[in-house]
Structure formats: structure tokens, C-alpha cells
Scaffold this active site. Structure first.
Site, PDB file in Angstrom:
ATOM      1  N   ARG A 142     -10.126 -13.327   6.309  1.00  0.00           N
ATOM      2  CA  ARG A 142      -8.845 -13.995   5.748  1.00  0.00           C
ATOM      3  C   ARG A 142      -9.163 -15.348   5.106  1.00  0.00           C
ATOM      4  O   ARG A 142      -8.321 -15.674   4.320  1.00  0.00           O
ATOM      5  CB  ARG A 142      -7.829 -14.099   6.815  1.00  0.00           C
ATOM      6  CG  ARG A 142      -7.278 -12.890   7.492  1.00  0.00           C
ATOM      7  CD  ARG A 142      -6.248 -13.353   8.645  1.00  0.00           C
ATOM      8  NE  ARG A 142      -5.817 -12.170   9.652  1.00  0.00           N
ATOM      9  CZ  ARG A 142      -5.027 -11.213   9.183  1.00  0.00           C
ATOM     10  NH1 ARG A 142      -4.472 -11.088   7.885  1.00  0.00           N
ATOM     11  NH2 ARG A 142      -4.663 -10.330   9.770  1.00  0.00           N
TER      12      ARG A 142
ATOM     13  N   ASP B  26       0.833  -1.092  -0.013  1.00  0.00           N
ATOM     14  CA  ASP B  26      -0.015   0.163   0.002  1.00  0.00           C
ATOM     15  C   ASP B  26       0.995   1.146   0.070  1.00  0.00           C
ATOM     16  O   ASP B  26       1.468   1.574  -0.803  1.00  0.00           O
ATOM     17  CB  ASP B  26      -0.896  -0.037   1.275  1.00  0.00           C
ATOM     18  CG  ASP B  26      -1.954   0.873   1.103  1.00  0.00           C
ATOM     19  OD1 ASP B  26      -2.859   0.756   0.221  1.00  0.00           O
ATOM     20  OD2 ASP B  26      -1.814   1.939   2.140  1.00  0.00           O
TER      21      ASP B  26
ATOM     22  N   LYS C  84      -0.836  -1.532  -4.742  1.00  0.00           N
ATOM     23  CA  LYS C  84      -1.680  -0.553  -4.937  1.00  0.00           C
ATOM     24  C   LYS C  84      -1.018   0.656  -4.921  1.00  0.00           C
ATOM     25  O   LYS C  84      -0.395   1.678  -3.880  1.00  0.00           O
ATOM     26  CB  LYS C  84      -2.485  -0.417  -3.645  1.00  0.00           C
ATOM     27  CG  LYS C  84      -3.901   0.254  -3.661  1.00  0.00           C
ATOM     28  CD  LYS C  84      -4.530   0.569  -2.352  1.00  0.00           C
ATOM     29  CE  LYS C  84      -5.306  -0.767  -1.893  1.00  0.00           C
ATOM     30  NZ  LYS C  84      -5.897  -0.317  -0.856  1.00  0.00           N
TER      31      LYS C  84
ATOM     32  N   VAL D  70      -9.514  -4.081   0.299  1.00  0.00           N
ATOM     33  CA  VAL D  70      -9.609  -5.636  -0.073  1.00  0.00           C
ATOM     34  C   VAL D  70      -9.640  -6.379   0.827  1.00  0.00           C
ATOM     35  O   VAL D  70      -8.995  -6.233   1.926  1.00  0.00           O
ATOM     36  CB  VAL D  70      -8.732  -5.922  -1.229  1.00  0.00           C
ATOM     37  CG1 VAL D  70      -9.283  -5.209  -2.395  1.00  0.00           C
ATOM     38  CG2 VAL D  70      -7.318  -5.796  -0.699  1.00  0.00           C
TER      39      VAL D  70
END
Length: 185
Positions: A173, A111, A139, A161
């Protein structure tokens, strides 16, 4: 809340499937074949960053057809409100002396890149024979530091997500696919 309401609430938070199980398996198979070719005959250590990477790492290791070993790290970033301080603390370290291995870091998602960039530097300081990063999801629109994975299976836009190891408050998960989380549900 009764059991049925809890399940209904859980399911409502799954907005849509982004990558199904077959798509994920196919990409992992491709990357596993590439890693097998790249490292054939070399000592490989696949390092998973807990908790999110465990599902991906498990499947990735099965897709690698040459001998490899595994180890795990757990890192914690400290936050002040919603902004990371940029400090990473290793809360569970590797058991291996990585100077004898070609290290492949398996990550679930990149991220901002802050935490993984620091983990990679910590590992590089331990003098592995080589070090590469493979991420399930990238991302890049959220990146706050200069960091790029060596192998990236999927690139996604900026949405939250879940599934396939990725969680929201420790739930989801266990989904066999990756889904967009419904923030409005």
C-alpha cells in the site's frame, strides 16, 4: 527467512511500474480542478471506501481547492470460494447525514463493480444532494454488473496491481506508484 531474503522476495513481486508518482499526481490535479469547478460553492463530502482508497482520497482532497469535508466507509463482500455472494455488509458507516451534501465517493479500483454498485445504492437511499464516483483505476474488462464511474483517472487491462493504497495481503500500500504484481515470483 532472514531480513535480506524477505526484502528481496518483497521486491521480486513488483513486476513493473504501471503508473509512476508524477503521472498519478498529474491526473489527480486534473480531476481535483474539475471537481472544484463542478462543486464551487456547494457542500461537498468526499467519502473514502477503506482501506484501499485512503492514499488516493488524501491526495484528491488536497487537489480540491474548494471547501470539502471527508468521511469513510468500510464494506465487506462475502465470498463463497472465489465467487462473491453479491451481498455487501457495511462494517464501518459514515458519521455524516449525507442529505445535506454533494457526495463524491473516492474509490481506488473498480473491478467487478459489485461492491461499489451496492455501496452507491446504499448512499443514494440516504438522499444526498447529488452523488458522483471518482476512481483511481478502472478495470472494465472484469465488470460483472452495469456500473461506470463519473470520473476515472486510469483504465487498465486485467492484471493485478499494487501500490498507492492497493495491496496484496496488506503489503505494498505504501508504494508511491502503481505496479503490476508478479504472480509468478
Amino acid at each position: 527467512m532472514n531480513k535480506n531474503n524477505a526484502i528481496e522476495s518483497y521486491n521480486k513481486k513488483i513486476k513493473r511500474v504501471v503508473f509512476n508518482e508524477e503521472e498519478i499526481k498529474e491526473k489527480i490535479k486534473e480531476v481535483g480542478a474539475q471537481l472544484s469547478a463542478d462543486y464551487d460553492g456547494n457542500p461537498i463530502l468526499v467519502v473514502g471506501i477503506l482501506k484501499g482508497s485512503y492514499v488516493f482520497m488524501s491526495d484528491l482532497c488536497r487537489a480540491i481547492t474548494v471547501p470539502c469535508e471527508v468521511d469513510f466507509m468500510r464494506a465487506k463482500s462475502y465470498f463463497n470460494d472465489t465467487v462473491s455472494s453479491g451481498t455487501v455488509t457495511i462494517t464501518m458507516d459514515l458519521e455524516h447525514d449525507i442529505s445535506k451534501y454533494h457526495v463524491i465517493v473516492a474509490e481506488d479500483i473498480i473491478d467487478t463493480g459489485r461492491t461499489l454498485k451496492q455501496i452507491v445504492q446504499i448512499l443514494k437511499d440516504r438522499n444526498p444532494l447529488s452523488l458522483k464516483v471518482v476512481t483511481l483505476l478502472d478495470k472494465p474488462s472484469r465488470r460483472l454488473v452495469d456500473f461506470k464511474a463519473d470520473y476515472s483517472l486510469f483504465t487498465i487491462p486485467d492484471f493485478f496491481v499494487i501500490g498507492y493504497g492497493l495491496d496484496c495481503a496488506e503489503y505494498y500500500r505504501n508504494l508511491s506508484y502503481i505496479a503490476e504484481y508478479n504472480l509468478d515470483a
